[in-house]
Design an enzyme around this catalytic site. Structure first.
Site, PDB file in Angstrom:
ATOM      1  N   HIS A  32      83.058 -17.753   9.070  1.00 26.07           N
ATOM      2  CA  HIS A  32      82.458 -18.733   8.694  1.00 26.07           C
ATOM      3  C   HIS A  32      84.117 -19.975   8.748  1.00 26.07           C
ATOM      4  O   HIS A  32      84.661 -18.933   8.998  1.00 26.07           O
ATOM      5  CB  HIS A  32      82.373 -19.369   6.904  1.00 26.07           C
ATOM      6  N   CYS A  71      89.879 -16.888  -2.027  1.00 23.03           N
ATOM      7  CA  CYS A  71      90.013 -16.227  -0.232  1.00 23.03           C
ATOM      8  C   CYS A  71      90.723 -17.445   1.280  1.00 23.03           C
ATOM      9  O   CYS A  71      90.435 -19.086   0.051  1.00 23.03           O
ATOM     10  CB  CYS A  71      88.617 -16.263   0.530  1.00 23.03           C
TER      11      CYS A  71
END
Length: 682
Positions: free
Chosen positions: A67, A182
């Site tokens: 991603h 993250c």
């Protein structure tokens, strides 16, 4: 809106996209292009691979979720492939046969990212994952994905739901908090949150609240929830926002992926910590005052390993030191440019005893002797002022290095003793080696003192008075009584060795420095070489200036060489690399080695060795020609501070040509399968 995130044109079932993550990501990027979601699949793939290089995106259950945020897409987009042959995306349990490419628009709104985070949360549900494997058509997959996008709760409602179910029946439960985060804030953040929440729901006597610090939103815990908490889990790959809220709570720290892979283990560790009076705690509270406010994630239950903590502490010190070096060094160079090099013979008197209304002449009395300067008047005075300002900035570099190493290990209580230790290092002649030692020493001592239990009456004084006082005292005594002279001897020996270098020994050092500068392009090895050069620059001796020239010239090679290579053999590079090549040369001329990172991340085996070879050539030639740099940064734009300039330019040209030729040969003789796949897909 969820209908727009994925369509059947973005889904591939039982596809053969390659055998490596690079190939699969490039293949999915072209799937996105075929669905008319991007006109630059190469850029999209490069952005996803850049994220992949930071941390593999494989997660338990045979799933991968590469991603990124990318300017190559304008709407949030999901590409999905159920692979015929599973590919290793770095998960510990199995290769991935279900791969999602999540592409968020660069700078897109948070509502878009909320939809993407819902998918990530659904991937921890075994029924949903199995349904994806059993689906017989793209339409069936589309329905499954749209269902979770349209029905899953939005960010942080998992935690709110958990809290709402709490009642008097679980009043005796151990109340645990968790923070997940993250670097991208799109996928792993929410998968970790849901993995912990689902596991906590299966455990008796555990009540969990989760705060996701992701891109889509951050809803902080209510104060009442924090007050009732008995322990906290930090499952993060980035710093925790407002960490001081949890001061004094027992803490378990790890990387975000560990929370996905071992949620029960982490919860059990948190329960044990809640019941252990000696457990490691978040710094800043009444019962503890140490620890690092900038702790990085780790894979262990008690945070980073000792070696990793020390390494990251040194890198933190270097990163905080660099602005002092850059500002001070460039001011010194500007002082030389304006006031002339002989201005250094009397800069202090020139800057403090003269003014705009009392400008110096060519002959100035310096400490009782008349000194003649080539320049006079405003130029000499302003040059001295700039040089004096730069000297003051350079005077802080050892203290800043030491202070921020200690800060990384012990938080705010470590700053003062770290700076004091650095100042003592300068005083006794131990230099930057002493600064490294005092920073680590101050940090370890401050952290140890902070973990000692203190009476409540003095607890509030511990971080601001007692720990800085005691640690500064101990570091000062250790340096003056034990370590100062030995470290000063080492520093003197190093300086003498550098000063005596000539011929082959100097060339060999140049080769080593060139290899280090091009090995990881801004990483720890690169920073270690840069620290070696800049720390010595403050001494002003010729050997240190030669090292600085070698380091700066070698660090300029990779971006320039790769830019040239993309122009010479355009077909050997992806569209994204071709685009990056248009600006990489300017980054290289500015001594920004990071301009080569997109190339190295996409193709490290061909790019990095080629760049190291060119860096070694450049480092060797700068040493062989005796090239010196008085500036620590700026590249070709501080050419006035480099002498002889012809030596610098020849070395830079030779290294650039070497790297350009080698990277072209490597890509031509050892073709990039991912690039070939991207061409075939296009």
């Amino acid at each position: 809106m969820s209908q727009d995130v994925i369509t059947t044109r973005l889904i591939r079932l039982d596809a053969d996209l390659g055998t490596t993550p690079d190939e699969v990501i490039h293949g999915l990027a072209h799937v996105v292009a075929h669905a008319n979601r991007t006109d630059n699949p190469g850029q999209l793939a490069a952005d996803a691979l850049a994220r992949e290089s930071k941390s593999p995106t494989g997660v338990p259950g045979g799933i991968a979720i590469p991603h990124c945020r990318s300017a190559a897409v304008t709407v949030p987009t999901l590409g999905f492939a159920r692979l015929r042959q599973a590919v290793d995306f770095g998960s510990k349990d199995a290769n991935a046969d279900l791969v999602f490419l999540i592409a968020a628009p660069d700078g897109g709104g948070k509502e878009h990212l909320k939809l993407l985070s819902k998918l990530a949360r659904a991937l921890v549900r075994q029924d949903f994952v199995q349904s994806l494997r059993d689906a017989e058509s793209e339409e069936a997959v589309l329905a499954l994905i749209n269902d979770v996008l349209g029905t899953n709760p939005s960010d942080n409602k998992q935690a709110a739901s958990t809290a709402a179910k709490a009642s008097s029946t679980d009043a005796e439960a151990v109340r645990i908090l968790a923070i997940t985060a993250c670097p991208t804030g799109i996928a792993h953040t929410y998968m970790a949150a849901d993995a912990l929440s689902q596991e906590a729901a299966k455990m008796d006597g555990v009540h969990l609240d989760v705060e996701t610090q992701g891109s889509s939103s951050v809803t902080p815990f209510p104060a009442a929830v924090v007050d009732r908490a008995q322990a906290i889990i930090f499952a993060t790959d980035v710093g925790v926002k407002d960490r001081e809220r949890f001061a004094g709570l027992p803490v378990i720290e790890s990387g975000v992926k560990r929370a996905i892979q071992e949620p029960r283990t982490m919860l059990e560790e948190a329960v044990a910590a809640a019941k252990d009076p000696a457990a490691r705690r978040v710094p800043g509270g009444a019962t503890t005052t140490s620890g690092t406010e900038n702790s990085q994630a780790s894979e262990g239950s008690q945070g980073l390993s000792t070696a990793k903590k020390l390494q990251q502490a040194v890198m933190t010190g270097v990163s905080y030191m660099v602005p002092f070096v850059a500002a001070g060094g460039l001011l010194l160079a500007l002082g030389f440019l304006i006031g002339g090099y002989d201005m250094a013979n009397g800069w202090k008197v020139l800057a403090t005893e003269f003014s705009l209304g009392n400008l110096p002449g060519h002959d100035v009395n310096i400490d009782g002797s008349m000194v003649h300067f080539d320049r006079a008047g405003l130029a000499l005075y302003l040059g001295a002022v700039l040089f004096a300002t730069g000297q003051m900035a350079m005077g802080f570099i050892v203290a800043a290095l030491s202070g921020y190493i200690a800060y990384a290990l012990a938080g705010r209580p470590g700053i003062a003793p770290g700076f004091v230790g650095g100042a003592v290092s300068v005083l006794v002649g131990a230099g930057f080696i002493g600064g490294l030692v005092t920073g680590l020493l101050a940090g370890v001592l401050a952290a140890w003192l902070g973990q000692r239990k203190a009476p409540r009456v003095v607890a509030s004084l511990m971080p601001v008075v007692i720990i800085p006082l005691l640690t500064s005292l101990l570091v000062g005594l250790i340096m003056f009584l034990l370590l100062g002279r030995p470290l000063a001897g080492i520093m003197t020996g190093l300086q003498d060795w550098l000063s005596s270098m000539s011929g082959s020994s100097a060339v060999l050092l140049g080769v080593i420095l060139g290899l280090m500068m091009c090995f990881d392009l801004g990483g720890p090895v690169n920073k270690a070489a840069y620290l070696f050069a800049t720390a010595g620059l403050s001494t002003g001796d010729e050997a240190s200036m030669k090292i600085m020239a070698a380091v700066m010239a070698a660090g300029m090679v990779p971006p320039i060489a790769l830019s040239i290579a993309t122009f010479i053999r355009k077909s050997l590079f992806t569209p994204a690399e071709q685009e990056n090549g248009k600006s990489a040369w300017l980054l290289g001329l500015s001594f920004i080695s990071e301009g080569a990172i997109p190339f190295a991340a996409a193709d490290p085996l061909r790019v990095i060795p080629s760049m190291m070879a060119g860096g070694a050539v450049t480092g060797a030639l700068t040493m062989a020609t005796g090239t010196m740099s008085r500036a620590p940064h700026g590249g070709i734009f501080v050419s006035f501070a480099i002498s002889p300039l012809w030596g610098f330019l020849i070395a830079l040209l030779a290294g650039t040509i070497t790297s350009s030729i080698l990277v072209i040969l490597a890509k031509q003789m050892w073709p990039n399968k991912a690039l070939q796949l991207a061409r075939n897909a296009g």
